[in-house]
Enzyme design. Structure first.
Site, PDB file in Angstrom:
ATOM      1  N   ARG A 178     -32.245   0.135 -58.481  1.00 12.53           N
ATOM      2  CA  ARG A 178     -31.553   1.420 -58.381  1.00 12.53           C
ATOM      3  C   ARG A 178     -30.071   1.314 -58.735  1.00 12.53           C
ATOM      4  NH1 ARG A 178     -33.333   3.149 -52.483  1.00 12.53           N
ATOM      5  NH2 ARG A 178     -33.276   0.891 -52.247  1.00 12.53           N
ATOM      6  N   ASP A 200     -49.034 -12.907 -50.168  1.00  9.35           N
ATOM      7  CA  ASP A 200     -48.606 -13.372 -48.849  1.00  9.35           C
ATOM      8  C   ASP A 200     -48.114 -14.785 -49.133  1.00  9.35           C
ATOM      9  OD1 ASP A 200     -48.240 -14.460 -46.400  1.00  9.35           O
ATOM     10  OD2 ASP A 200     -50.146 -13.787 -45.556  1.00  9.35           O
ATOM     11  N   HIS A 201     -46.805 -14.946 -49.196  1.00  8.59           N
ATOM     12  CA  HIS A 201     -46.262 -16.211 -49.714  1.00  8.59           C
ATOM     13  C   HIS A 201     -46.737 -17.406 -48.891  1.00  8.59           C
ATOM     14  CE1 HIS A 201     -43.335 -15.578 -46.490  1.00  8.59           C
ATOM     15  NE2 HIS A 201     -43.166 -16.885 -46.522  1.00  8.59           N
ATOM     16  N   LYS A 207     -47.941 -21.839 -49.823  1.00  2.46           N
ATOM     17  CA  LYS A 207     -47.346 -23.067 -49.288  1.00  2.46           C
ATOM     18  C   LYS A 207     -48.337 -24.224 -49.399  1.00  2.46           C
ATOM     19  CE  LYS A 207     -44.328 -20.981 -45.797  1.00  2.46           C
ATOM     20  NZ  LYS A 207     -43.051 -21.674 -45.950  1.00  2.46           N
ATOM     21  N   HIS A 239     -50.034 -13.974 -41.798  1.00  2.00           N
ATOM     22  CA  HIS A 239     -50.032 -15.436 -41.831  1.00  2.00           C
ATOM     23  C   HIS A 239     -51.031 -16.054 -40.849  1.00  2.00           C
ATOM     24  CE1 HIS A 239     -46.576 -14.627 -44.109  1.00  2.00           C
ATOM     25  NE2 HIS A 239     -45.651 -14.824 -43.209  1.00  2.00           N
ATOM     26  N   LYS A 275     -40.360 -15.173 -31.279  1.00  3.58           N
ATOM     27  CA  LYS A 275     -39.010 -15.557 -31.700  1.00  3.58           C
ATOM     28  C   LYS A 275     -38.252 -16.094 -30.491  1.00  3.58           C
ATOM     29  CE  LYS A 275     -38.404 -12.778 -35.786  1.00  3.58           C
ATOM     30  NZ  LYS A 275     -38.256 -13.954 -36.650  1.00  3.58           N
ATOM     31  N   LYS A 326     -39.053 -24.580 -33.161  1.00  3.15           N
ATOM     32  CA  LYS A 326     -39.766 -24.043 -34.308  1.00  3.15           C
ATOM     33  C   LYS A 326     -40.960 -24.943 -34.596  1.00  3.15           C
ATOM     34  CE  LYS A 326     -39.062 -23.231 -39.218  1.00  3.15           C
ATOM     35  NZ  LYS A 326     -38.092 -22.965 -40.269  1.00  3.15           N
TER      36      LYS A 326
END
Lengths: 509, 357
Positions: free
Chosen positions: A61, A197-198, A202, A260, A360, A365
């Site tokens: 845009r 879906d990235h 992986k 995921h 979260k 992690k």
């Protein structure tokens, strides 16, 4: 004349040929293009993995001249590329890049785009394949798809192909996903559609398939006779990182579980496909997803729970709770933590509970799948002096230390027959030389090659939403039950244990 | 900013393979005990046998392989007249941050004499990591060492471009291929060219042209005739041409034909004055007038296509040069893969290259 169906020169090459392609990125000035797509394209160019003729057209845009956008793209690559940019390669990639400014619902944008693509075909001397990559906000997906159809850009040129790559989120719930599928399939054939879906791009996720289907050791125990329960965890130690606008409308269930985590569950539990080929693989995933019976609204509280992180500590620093984050309503009911107990109603998995949790601001992690086997039927050894004979547990860690760990019982050295659990560990990054390519690099090449194996099919996406939809509805309807709070940096809400069957405990993060 | 590399070092003069093995174990044990997130890589043993005087140069080449380091590199430096073994073990690693693992790479440098070469397997076997593949590389010849190590080797790394006479180099490669998997750097130098030729003919409409090819010309650095012959051999083997010996014209140029069913294919291997080893260009042409030329250029290759009607178009095929360090790194990586097309290409390349008189 010899009929040539296969390319005899392709055998033995690690990189399969990719047809000459014009890639059109809608939303080219957006965050995804800036951080992921443009750097991924550079890395493909650096490795020599782009097609022999590759043209890039950017649509967005904002108003920029070609040169201005080239400068923006250069900065993206220099900042986010995983390889140090080679100036000559980067110049080559950007030199012919075209930029088309305009609103996504403006017919003239698509007229300009069509003319630009025709010119590129003329320059090449043959029709290039066209890949339209929708990296915009999701509300623009149906608009762009409709406009591409109106402009005739969905048609496959002779010798080329026309494909559309659609970023996630694909829909907001089951109804919207169905609606979007209908709109997309009115314009494109399913074979032209690549729902990304990235996560599936992986290496770690693809390794899950290699682990299951390239090793005969585990398949005999991969069923309800031997597996006691499975836990899939996708824990993050960070908060919403200033993305309140997105996260308030999404929540943990949509953000990670619907795509995921359910993809991981499907890959973990599906039957072996007869070939690693797009529809064979997706057929098997669909079958197992359809075997997960969605809950009725009344039973949602017994199989799903949500929570929000409250104030706490992370890395030794005091951090705010979710409701104190900028842009988040003080009475927000958006979940930052979701846990589910699912069952798969088929012969292989009947009776085995599958626990999924994501959140979260958790203690650390980690993304892992823990498969706990049933205990031995009879224990000949005394428990005295033992740390406990525990069932075997196979843990597939996807991040941060990708690997496989198998918990075994072993004898503690000494005169007594005392047992304690030990781990047999395998770590991928000690066993391979290669640096994994970014997921987007793999997926962009696959889309250009027309290989949909790592993309989500229309029926699959609806099956994924179908599992989640009743939970979303129940949570939306419940406007009064307090949302449990867990301290930032903790193991998550204690209430999540209510989903577990007797004898089961959440693995410590 | 790159993390600093830490090293643990052990050295001993007049040592034994068992002492080196003990040192490796102890260094690993101590480092893992100090930080359980540090673990040894277990991918590949790379055993390199070099002349003592060139040890530094080879060590530098190994430094430049980028991310494709072998997990345990054993560098044997051969010193004429030496009768004892000196060794140095270096374990290098980056201290891990957070929960991420750190990987330890091991390098063993052994100074030994020619007297040790006939039984080099007795030296190497104890110091290589067990249960992972072993690759052998002898860039300075040392045939005695190769013969001693063949029984231990899963892969042998060679560079057919190193040998001045391509026929000798290709014959040696074929001989080794009979007993072990061969990774040939001369072959790897042709990879981007093979990929581009495969891509050119990939659209179904173009594949018919493959069977009409009437001429191929491979341009190469003066010392890289083997690479050029392997590229021609690859096309011949993939397209079922029957090669005939090429003959020398105008100095370094090799010319001849391959029989392709109903027609002959002109084959031309031309030397150019490029500095770096490998190919400088390839041309493939079809009698009707269609041709494609690929030539090295800044930022990739320059592609030039002529159509049957005589129109020409030129464009850039993107790709960064791997450099010789990158080629060697690729050679190390290829130890874990298998390319079924090298053997047939080598076979045809040998038929193209005139035997030594």
């Amino acid at each position: 004349m010899t009929a040539v169906t296969e390319n005899p020169l392709a055998e033995g090459l690690e990189r399969l040929p990719v047809r000459p392609t014009a890639l059109v990125i809608f939303g080219a000035t957006g965050d995804l293009a800036h951080r992921k797509l443009l750097p991924a394209l550079y890395n493909l160019a650096h490795e020599g993995a782009l097609p022999e003729r590759f043209e890039l057209v950017a649509v967005s845009r904002s108003h920029h001249a070609d040169e201005e956008f080239q400068a923006i793209a250069r900065e993206s690559v220099q900042r986010f590329s995983r390889t140090k940019p080679d100036p000559a390669v980067l110049d080559g990639l950007l030199a012919e890049m075209r930029y088309i400014p305009g609103l996504f619902d403006d017919d003239s944008v698509y007229g300009d785009l069509g003319r630009a693509l025709d010119e590129l075909d003329d320059k090449a001397g043959y029709p290039l394949s066209r890949v339209f990559y929708l990296a915009t906000a999701p509300q623009f997906f149906p608009i762009i798809i409709g406009e591409l159809g109106k402009a005739g850009l969905n048609a496959t040129a002779e010798g080329g192909a026309s494909r559309v790559v659609i970023e996630k989120p694909f829909g907001y719930d089951l109804a919207s996903a169905r609606g979007l599928n209908a709109e997309v399939l009115e314009v494109f054939d399913e074979s032209q559609v690549f729902r990304i879906d990235h996560y599936l791009g992986k290496e770690t996720v693809q390794n899950l398939m290699a682990f299951r289907f390239a090793n005969a050791l585990f398949e005999p125990v991969w069923n309800r006779n031997y597996v006691d329960h499975v836990q899939i965890t996708a824990a993050e130690d960070i908060g919403i990182e200033g993305r309140a606008g997105y996260y308030e409308g999404a929540g943990a269930l949509r953000d990670l579980v619907q795509n995921h985590m359910l993809q991981l569950l499907a890959l973990l539990t599906m039957e072996p496909p007869t070939a690693f080929e797009a529809n064979r693989l997706r057929d098997e995933k669909l079958k197992v997803l359809e075997a997960i019976v969605p809950p009725d609204l009344a039973s949602v509280p017994t199989m799903a729970m949500r929570a929000q992180y409250g104030p706490g500590g992370q890395g030794g620093v005091r951090v705010r709770g979710y409701r104190e984050e900028d842009g988040v309503a003080p009475d927000s009911r958006t979940e930052t933590y979701a846990a589910l107990r699912l069952r798969i109603s088929n012969w292989r998995w009947a009776g085995v509970p599958f626990y999924l949790r994501t959140g979260k601001r958790l203690a650390r992690k980690i993304t892992e799948i823990a498969v706990t086997l049933k205990p031995v039927p009879h224990l000949a050894f005394s428990q005295e002096g033992s740390l406990g004979v525990q069932p075997n547990q196979l843990v597939l860690t996807l991040q941060p230390n990708e690997g496989v760990s198998l918990r075994l019982g072993a004898k503690i050295p000494g005169t007594r027959m005392s047992i304690r659990p030990v781990n047999m560990e395998f770590l991928y990054n000690t066993a391979f030389l290669s640096q994994s390519p970014e997921a987007y690099e793999r997926l962009i090449v696959d889309a250009m090659r027309g290989d949909a194996t790592l993309f989500t099919r229309n029926d699959e996406i609806e099956a994924l939403w179908g599992i989640i939809d009743p939970i979303l509805t129940a949570w939306k309807q419940d406007t009064t039950t307090p949302i449990p709070q867990y301290p930032a940096g903790s193991q998550g809400p204690p209430e999540a244990s209510s989903l577990l069957e007797p004898g089961h405990v959440w693995r410590r993060l | 900013m790159e993390a600093a590399l830490s090293e643990d070092i052990w050295t001993e003069c007049n040592t034994t393979p068992d002492a080196i093995d003990d040192a490796l174990r102890e260094l690993l044990r101590a480092r893992h005990a100090a930080n359980h997130l540090l673990v040894p890589a277990r991918v590949l043993n790379l055993v390199v046998v070099v002349d003592r005087s060139w040890k530094g140069e080879i060590a530098n080449r190994l430094e430049r392989v980028g991310r494709y380091h072998a997990s345990r590199t054993v560098l044997c430096a051969v010193e004429p007249g030496r009768t004892t073994i000196d060794a140095r073990v270096v374990m290098s690693y980056e201290e891990p941050t957070g929960d991420a693992l750190g990987v330890i790479l091991e390098q063993v440098e052994i100074d030994l004499g020619e007297v040790h070469l006939a039984n080099l397997d007795n030296v190497i076997d104890p110091v290589r990591a067990a249960e992972i593949p072993t690759m052998i590389w002898c860039p300075h010849g040392h045939l005695e060492a190769i013969n001693a190590l063949l029984a231990l080797a899963d892969v042998i790394l060679i560079d057919s471009d190193d040998e001045p006479e391509p026929a000798v180099a290709l014959a040696r490669a074929a001989e080794l291929l009979g007993s072990v998997y061969v990774v040939d750097l001369a072959w790897l130098r042709t990879t981007p060219w093979r990929e581009r030729l495969a891509a050119t003919f990939d659209p179904p409409g173009r594949r018919e042209l493959l069977w009409q090819i009437g001429r191929i010309a491979a341009r190469h650095q003066a010392s890289s005739t083997a690479s050029a012959a392997l590229l021609a051999g690859w096309l011949a083997s993939r397209l079922h041409w029957r090669p005939t010996p090429l003959s020398r014209h105008d100095g370094d140029e090799l010319r001849g034909v391959a029989h392709a069913g109903d027609h002959d294919v002109e084959v031309q291997l031309d030397s150019s004055d490029q500095v770096v080893p490998g190919l400088t260009g390839v041309t493939v042409a079809v009698p009707g007038g269609w041709s494609l030329s690929l030539d090295r250029a800044s930022g990739g290759l320059c592609a030039r296509r002529r159509s049957e009607d005589g129109t020409e178009s030129t464009w850039q095929v993107l790709g960064a040069s791997r450099g010789e360090g990158g080629i060697l790194g690729e050679g190390v990586r290829q130890a874990l893969l298998r390319d079924p097309t090298y053997g047939p290409a080598l076979s045809c390349a040998r038929e193209f290259c005139p035997a030594v008189g």
